[in-house]
Design a protein around this motif. Structure first.
Motif, PDB file in Angstrom:
ATOM      1  N   LEU A 221       0.892  -1.349  -0.487  1.00 31.93           N
ATOM      2  CA  LEU A 221       0.210   0.177   0.213  1.00 31.93           C
ATOM      3  C   LEU A 221       0.977   1.599  -0.149  1.00 31.93           C
ATOM      4  O   LEU A 221       0.249   2.858  -0.385  1.00 31.93           O
ATOM      5  N   GLU A 222       2.032   1.363   0.432  1.00 26.80           N
ATOM      6  CA  GLU A 222       2.507   2.115   1.037  1.00 26.80           C
ATOM      7  C   GLU A 222       3.957   2.673  -0.779  1.00 26.80           C
ATOM      8  O   GLU A 222       3.592   3.903  -0.493  1.00 26.80           O
ATOM      9  N   THR A 223       3.883   1.828  -0.946  1.00 30.39           N
ATOM     10  CA  THR A 223       5.053   1.631  -2.048  1.00 30.39           C
ATOM     11  C   THR A 223       4.273   1.732  -3.603  1.00 30.39           C
ATOM     12  O   THR A 223       4.610   2.342  -4.823  1.00 30.39           O
ATOM     13  N   SER A 224       2.968   2.101  -4.086  1.00 33.72           N
ATOM     14  CA  SER A 224       2.341   1.819  -4.678  1.00 33.72           C
ATOM     15  C   SER A 224       2.023   3.328  -4.896  1.00 33.72           C
ATOM     16  O   SER A 224       1.812   4.051  -4.012  1.00 33.72           O
ATOM     17  N   SER A 225       2.047   4.061  -6.312  1.00 31.22           N
ATOM     18  CA  SER A 225       1.520   5.526  -6.602  1.00 31.22           C
ATOM     19  C   SER A 225       0.554   5.565  -6.204  1.00 31.22           C
ATOM     20  O   SER A 225      -0.465   4.945  -5.996  1.00 31.22           O
ATOM     21  N   ILE A 226       0.925   6.882  -5.203  1.00 34.97           N
ATOM     22  CA  ILE A 226      -1.048   6.988  -4.612  1.00 34.97           C
ATOM     23  C   ILE A 226      -1.247   8.601  -5.530  1.00 34.97           C
ATOM     24  O   ILE A 226      -0.550   9.241  -5.451  1.00 34.97           O
ATOM     25  N   GLU A 227      -2.589   8.769  -5.244  1.00 36.35           N
ATOM     26  CA  GLU A 227      -3.437  10.375  -5.456  1.00 36.35           C
ATOM     27  C   GLU A 227      -4.551  10.498  -4.357  1.00 36.35           C
ATOM     28  O   GLU A 227      -4.864   9.506  -3.630  1.00 36.35           O
ATOM     29  N   GLN A 228      -4.504  11.918  -3.531  1.00 45.27           N
ATOM     30  CA  GLN A 228      -4.895  11.774  -2.477  1.00 45.27           C
ATOM     31  C   GLN A 228      -6.864  12.361  -3.171  1.00 45.27           C
ATOM     32  O   GLN A 228      -6.572  13.082  -4.191  1.00 45.27           O
ATOM     33  N   HIS A 229      -7.558  11.891  -2.394  1.00 45.48           N
ATOM     34  CA  HIS A 229      -9.208  11.445  -3.119  1.00 45.48           C
ATOM     35  C   HIS A 229      -9.610  12.331  -1.554  1.00 45.48           C
ATOM     36  O   HIS A 229      -9.643  11.655  -0.744  1.00 45.48           O
ATOM     37  N   LYS A 230     -10.605  13.099  -1.879  1.00 44.47           N
ATOM     38  CA  LYS A 230     -11.624  13.649  -0.594  1.00 44.47           C
ATOM     39  C   LYS A 230     -12.916  12.464  -0.738  1.00 44.47           C
ATOM     40  O   LYS A 230     -13.673  11.971  -1.456  1.00 44.47           O
ATOM     41  N   ILE A 231     -12.668  12.182   0.662  1.00 45.46           N
ATOM     42  CA  ILE A 231     -13.512  11.363   0.900  1.00 45.46           C
ATOM     43  C   ILE A 231     -15.217  11.156   0.396  1.00 45.46           C
ATOM     44  O   ILE A 231     -15.469  10.370  -0.183  1.00 45.46           O
ATOM     45  N   SER A 232     -15.830  12.396   0.610  1.00 48.69           N
ATOM     46  CA  SER A 232     -16.677  12.777   0.142  1.00 48.69           C
ATOM     47  C   SER A 232     -17.425  12.277  -0.857  1.00 48.69           C
ATOM     48  O   SER A 232     -18.919  12.432  -1.937  1.00 48.69           O
ATOM     49  N   ASN A 336     -19.219  11.797  13.716  1.00 46.06           N
ATOM     50  CA  ASN A 336     -19.906  12.369  12.888  1.00 46.06           C
ATOM     51  C   ASN A 336     -19.172  12.049  11.515  1.00 46.06           C
ATOM     52  O   ASN A 336     -17.953  12.497  10.909  1.00 46.06           O
ATOM     53  N   ARG A 337     -20.609  12.078  10.527  1.00 54.88           N
ATOM     54  CA  ARG A 337     -19.614  11.559   8.994  1.00 54.88           C
ATOM     55  C   ARG A 337     -19.426  12.529   8.197  1.00 54.88           C
ATOM     56  O   ARG A 337     -18.755  12.814   7.230  1.00 54.88           O
ATOM     57  N   ASN A 338     -19.844  14.367   8.850  1.00 59.67           N
ATOM     58  CA  ASN A 338     -19.330  15.241   8.381  1.00 59.67           C
ATOM     59  C   ASN A 338     -17.989  15.293   8.467  1.00 59.67           C
ATOM     60  O   ASN A 338     -17.225  16.414   7.518  1.00 59.67           O
ATOM     61  N   ALA A 339     -17.711  15.471   9.735  1.00 62.51           N
ATOM     62  CA  ALA A 339     -16.311  15.139  10.170  1.00 62.51           C
ATOM     63  C   ALA A 339     -15.667  14.103   8.936  1.00 62.51           C
ATOM     64  O   ALA A 339     -14.354  14.660   8.554  1.00 62.51           O
ATOM     65  N   VAL A 340     -15.693  13.123   8.724  1.00 65.03           N
ATOM     66  CA  VAL A 340     -15.519  11.843   8.304  1.00 65.03           C
ATOM     67  C   VAL A 340     -15.040  12.781   6.490  1.00 65.03           C
ATOM     68  O   VAL A 340     -13.609  12.347   6.068  1.00 65.03           O
ATOM     69  N   TYR A 341     -15.855  13.142   6.391  1.00 62.71           N
ATOM     70  CA  TYR A 341     -16.683  13.586   4.271  1.00 62.71           C
ATOM     71  C   TYR A 341     -15.200  14.862   4.788  1.00 62.71           C
ATOM     72  O   TYR A 341     -14.969  14.676   3.344  1.00 62.71           O
ATOM     73  N   THR A 342     -14.742  15.314   5.060  1.00 58.82           N
ATOM     74  CA  THR A 342     -13.340  16.464   5.074  1.00 58.82           C
ATOM     75  C   THR A 342     -12.018  15.854   5.067  1.00 58.82           C
ATOM     76  O   THR A 342     -11.825  16.408   4.569  1.00 58.82           O
ATOM     77  N   LYS A 343     -12.140  14.790   5.018  1.00 57.43           N
ATOM     78  CA  LYS A 343     -10.293  13.994   5.075  1.00 57.43           C
ATOM     79  C   LYS A 343     -10.415  13.553   4.012  1.00 57.43           C
ATOM     80  O   LYS A 343     -10.978  13.356   2.958  1.00 57.43           O
TER      81      LYS A 343
END
Length: 389
Positions: A221-232, A336-343
């Motif tokens: 998981l750590e060595t794969s090329s990754i892109e950041q995605h907003k959870i929401s 709170n799911r809204n807090a999760v969505y911001t990550k």
């Protein structure tokens, strides 16, 4: 049921109870239903009897206190004696660290309360506080220390039943010393120890392989090329539904709480595979279900916004996202799911996801096989005891 009662009145006590009735009928000795610890013998019969452990063996039975002595732990105060080197243990797990130790590679016994185990082995040097104790044989040529440790480890109920109290059980030392244990000849004790030690070596190898496989998954998981995605942008967290125990109808579908499976039901709320997120209690805990299941109202379950991402990879990404750190509120922790969505969570490009998941699933199969082996070791150790005793 009447037939069983009739047989008992006719002095037939040893007939087996049919499997279909074992939830409704049990056999208890009358002597265990009477109380003898009062000045006047009241002859009251209690139907709420804790199961008594009866030790039977072809060898002689001896009183524990006649062959052993207790070594108590020492009181230690965290604010004045906290250190950085040696773990401090009580009857349960590690509590903090100290700068000195008073035990090394021994089995410890809980004196107060009950942790998941009241007898457990602690490896290495550590400090044992006054909520735990260790037991030492008076003559290792008569009672082998490791045989004693293994016997108590595999018969923890006889230790727990020495507890007295309601809110928190404290070991009654006199009752503890009165525990009866089989005392086979020393060569037999040594055979028992030798065979259990051989199993423990296999157990250690299995644990090491699991650790290596888990490390390999993390490396992938750590060595794969990754892109950041907003959870929401990739998932929605849907509320589970209320399903009290009294409303559940026994069936094939797991009922999922914040900490995993809490029962079974004859209907499901979401099709598997599913990701369950703790909403109340174990808030932020991530659980995977391969099958159709019923998440209850203390949980969220995950729905993909679209099918561009692999659900299993999202499961791993959410585990690494540390959603438990977002839980808050007074009393029972909540999420709170809204807090999760911001990550944000890291995911590899779509074309890489399936390849990564395929490699991880092979490792998961290996881990599950090893965990199944680990679950069998305690039973195999008990079988060794039964074989010789």
């Amino acid at each position: 049921a009447s037939a069983y009662i009739y047989k008992a009145f006719a002095n037939d006590y040893d007939f087996p109870i049919h499997d279909s009735l074992k939830d409704n009928i049990s056999r208890i000795r009358l002597v265990d239903m009477l109380t003898f610890d009062r000045a006047n013998f009241e002859k009251n019969i209690s139907t709420a009897v804790q199961k008594k452990v009866r030790i039977e063996s072809k060898w002689g039975i001896v009183r524990l206190g006649s062959r052993t002595k207790i070594n108590y732990g020492i009181r230690i105060v965290k604010r004045t004696e906290q250190g950085t080197i040696y773990p401090v243990y009580g009857g349960g797990g590690e509590t903090f660290k100290a700068n000195s130790f008073n035990r090394k590679n021994v089995y410890i016994i809980s004196r107060f309360g009950r942790s998941p185990e009241c007898v457990r082995f602690v490896a290495g040097e550590f400090f044992l506080n006054d909520s735990g104790m260790s037991l030492e044989t008076l003559d290792n040529d008569v009672l082998n220390q490791k045989y004693l440790d293994y016997f108590l480890l595999l018969n923890q109920d006889i230790v727990y039943q020495c507890g007295r109290g309601v809110a928190q059980k404290n070991i009654d030392i006199e009752a503890f010393y009165n525990i009866q244990i089989p005392l086979p000849p020393l060569p037999v004790q040594q055979k028992i120890v030798s065979e259990i030690e051989a199993l423990e070596k296999k157990e250690a190898v299995a644990k090491e392989k699991i650790e290596n496989s888990v490390k390999r998954i993390n490396d992938i998981l750590e060595t794969s090329s990754i892109e950041q995605h907003k959870i929401s942008d990739i998932i929605a967290l849907e509320y589970g539904a209320a399903l009290p125990e009294s409303s559940r109808i026994k069936g094939e579908f797991p009922v999922m709480g914040s900490n995993g499976i809490v029962g079974r039901h004859n209907a499901y709320l979401t099709e598997g595979p599913s990701i369950i997120v703790g909403r109340k209690g174990s808030a932020g805990k991530i659980t995977w279900s391969n099958v159709n299941c019923f998440p209850i109202d203390t949980t969220f379950y995950v729905k993909l916004i679209d099918n561009r991402h692999n659900l299993k990879l999202i499961y791993y990404a959410l585990q690494k996202a540390d959603l438990e750190s977002l839980s808050g509120g007074t009393g029972v922790p909540g999420l709170n799911r809204n807090a999760v969505y911001t990550k944000g969570i890291p995911l590899p490009p779509l074309q890489e996801q399936q390849k990564i998941v395929s490699e991880i699933e092979k490792l998961e199969i290996k881990i599950q096989e090893l965990q199944n082996q680990l679950e069998q070791f305690p039973l195999q150790k008990e079988q060794i005891l039964r074989k010789y005793l």
